[in-house]
Design a protein around this motif. Structure first.
Motif, PDB file in Angstrom:
ATOM      1  N   LEU A  56      89.623  34.152  68.179  1.00 47.64           N
ATOM      2  CA  LEU A  56      89.971  35.419  67.549  1.00 47.64           C
ATOM      3  C   LEU A  56      91.053  35.236  66.491  1.00 47.64           C
ATOM      4  O   LEU A  56      90.977  35.813  65.402  1.00 47.64           O
ATOM      5  N   LYS A  57      92.028  34.386  66.782  1.00 44.19           N
ATOM      6  CA  LYS A  57      93.104  34.120  65.823  1.00 44.19           C
ATOM      7  C   LYS A  57      92.538  33.499  64.543  1.00 44.19           C
ATOM      8  O   LYS A  57      92.933  33.868  63.435  1.00 44.19           O
ATOM      9  N   ALA A  58      91.584  32.573  64.697  1.00 46.01           N
ATOM     10  CA  ALA A  58      90.960  31.934  63.535  1.00 46.01           C
ATOM     11  C   ALA A  58      90.157  32.950  62.728  1.00 46.01           C
ATOM     12  O   ALA A  58      90.193  32.949  61.498  1.00 46.01           O
ATOM     13  N   LEU A  59      89.453  33.842  63.422  1.00 51.01           N
ATOM     14  CA  LEU A  59      88.676  34.872  62.746  1.00 51.01           C
ATOM     15  C   LEU A  59      89.579  35.750  61.889  1.00 51.01           C
ATOM     16  O   LEU A  59      89.305  35.987  60.710  1.00 51.01           O
ATOM     17  N   PHE A  60      90.685  36.214  62.458  1.00 56.11           N
ATOM     18  CA  PHE A  60      91.596  37.071  61.707  1.00 56.11           C
ATOM     19  C   PHE A  60      92.246  36.337  60.535  1.00 56.11           C
ATOM     20  O   PHE A  60      92.441  36.897  59.466  1.00 56.11           O
ATOM     21  N   LYS A  61      92.559  35.065  60.729  1.00 55.04           N
ATOM     22  CA  LYS A  61      93.146  34.280  59.637  1.00 55.04           C
ATOM     23  C   LYS A  61      92.140  34.144  58.494  1.00 55.04           C
ATOM     24  O   LYS A  61      92.492  34.281  57.321  1.00 55.04           O
ATOM     25  N   GLY A  62      90.882  33.889  58.820  1.00 52.81           N
ATOM     26  CA  GLY A  62      89.846  33.776  57.797  1.00 52.81           C
ATOM     27  C   GLY A  62      89.624  35.077  57.057  1.00 52.81           C
ATOM     28  O   GLY A  62      89.476  35.101  55.834  1.00 52.81           O
ATOM     29  N   ILE A  63      89.610  36.180  57.796  1.00 56.27           N
ATOM     30  CA  ILE A  63      89.443  37.498  57.173  1.00 56.27           C
ATOM     31  C   ILE A  63      90.610  37.792  56.231  1.00 56.27           C
ATOM     32  O   ILE A  63      90.418  38.251  55.102  1.00 56.27           O
ATOM     33  N   LYS A  64      91.817  37.521  56.679  1.00 51.97           N
ATOM     34  CA  LYS A  64      93.002  37.755  55.845  1.00 51.97           C
ATOM     35  C   LYS A  64      92.923  36.928  54.560  1.00 51.97           C
ATOM     36  O   LYS A  64      93.197  37.423  53.464  1.00 51.97           O
ATOM     37  N   TYR A  65      92.506  35.662  54.675  1.00 51.04           N
ATOM     38  CA  TYR A  65      92.389  34.801  53.498  1.00 51.04           C
ATOM     39  C   TYR A  65      91.332  35.351  52.535  1.00 51.04           C
ATOM     40  O   TYR A  65      91.551  35.396  51.327  1.00 51.04           O
ATOM     41  N   LYS A  66      90.189  35.769  53.075  1.00 49.46           N
ATOM     42  CA  LYS A  66      89.125  36.314  52.227  1.00 49.46           C
ATOM     43  C   LYS A  66      89.602  37.533  51.445  1.00 49.46           C
ATOM     44  O   LYS A  66      89.355  37.637  50.250  1.00 49.46           O
ATOM     45  N   TYR A  67      90.271  38.447  52.118  1.00 48.04           N
ATOM     46  CA  TYR A  67      90.752  39.652  51.438  1.00 48.04           C
ATOM     47  C   TYR A  67      91.837  39.336  50.417  1.00 48.04           C
ATOM     48  O   TYR A  67      91.869  39.920  49.342  1.00 48.04           O
ATOM     49  N   SER A  68      92.709  38.412  50.731  1.00 45.71           N
ATOM     50  CA  SER A  68      93.799  38.053  49.816  1.00 45.71           C
ATOM     51  C   SER A  68      93.306  37.337  48.570  1.00 45.71           C
ATOM     52  O   SER A  68      93.971  37.356  47.540  1.00 45.71           O
ATOM     53  N   ASN A  69      92.148  36.698  48.673  1.00 50.32           N
ATOM     54  CA  ASN A  69      91.641  35.875  47.572  1.00 50.32           C
ATOM     55  C   ASN A  69      90.256  36.296  47.105  1.00 50.32           C
ATOM     56  O   ASN A  69      89.564  35.512  46.463  1.00 50.32           O
ATOM     57  N   SER A  70      89.853  37.511  47.404  1.00 51.15           N
ATOM     58  CA  SER A  70      88.485  37.937  47.121  1.00 51.15           C
ATOM     59  C   SER A  70      88.107  37.850  45.645  1.00 51.15           C
ATOM     60  O   SER A  70      86.937  37.654  45.317  1.00 51.15           O
ATOM     61  N   ASP A  71      89.083  37.938  44.758  1.00 52.38           N
ATOM     62  CA  ASP A  71      88.762  37.848  43.331  1.00 52.38           C
ATOM     63  C   ASP A  71      88.340  36.439  42.918  1.00 52.38           C
ATOM     64  O   ASP A  71      87.859  36.239  41.806  1.00 52.38           O
ATOM     65  N   HIS A  72      88.467  35.461  43.799  1.00 55.76           N
ATOM     66  CA  HIS A  72      88.062  34.084  43.519  1.00 55.76           C
ATOM     67  C   HIS A  72      86.689  33.726  44.087  1.00 55.76           C
ATOM     68  O   HIS A  72      86.243  32.588  43.957  1.00 55.76           O
TER      69      HIS A  72
END
Length: 117
Positions: A56-72
């Motif tokens: 679950l921790k990995a899932l949330f970290k991945g989601i956070k990264y995707k949202y923070s960098n979605s313009d890339h």
């Protein structure tokens, strides 16, 4: 282990052969960041091999990264037989301005074709 392959210049492929933990997400992010030093926008293929799980921790970290960098990101393909992982990805990407699709492992060739365009 994390295996990396290039499908096209702007497409990075990552295959994960162990459970996807917080530390493994850090490695995935590092690989993506290195590729982003060359390309402004990427398509990303991530495959989680059969019977591998995600914390679950990995899932949330991945989601956070995707949202923070979605313009890339142009497209993201998630390939896994974990239905809960696919469901979590699909729900988390409703508000994301990136094309995200999930595929079963048996459909990996379809995923590679889709991500390459």
């Amino acid at each position: 282990m994390l295996a990396k392959f290039d499908i096209a210049g702007h497409v990075i492929g990552l295959i994960i052969d162990r459970d996807l933990t917080d530390e493994m997400v850090d490695r995935v992010i590092l690989e993506i960041q290195e590729k982003l030093e060359i390309y402004k926008s990427l398509n990303v293929y991530v495959e989680l091999e059969k019977d591998r799980q995600i914390t679950l921790k990995a899932l949330f970290k991945g989601i956070k990264y995707k949202y923070s960098n979605s313009d890339h990101f142009g497209k993201i393909a998630i390939v896994s037989d974990s239905k809960w992982f696919q469901g979590a990805v699909n729900v988390s990407d409703i508000l994301l301005d990136v094309e995200v699709r999930t595929f079963d492992l048996k459909d990996r060739l379809e995923a590679i074709q889709w991500i390459s365009i």
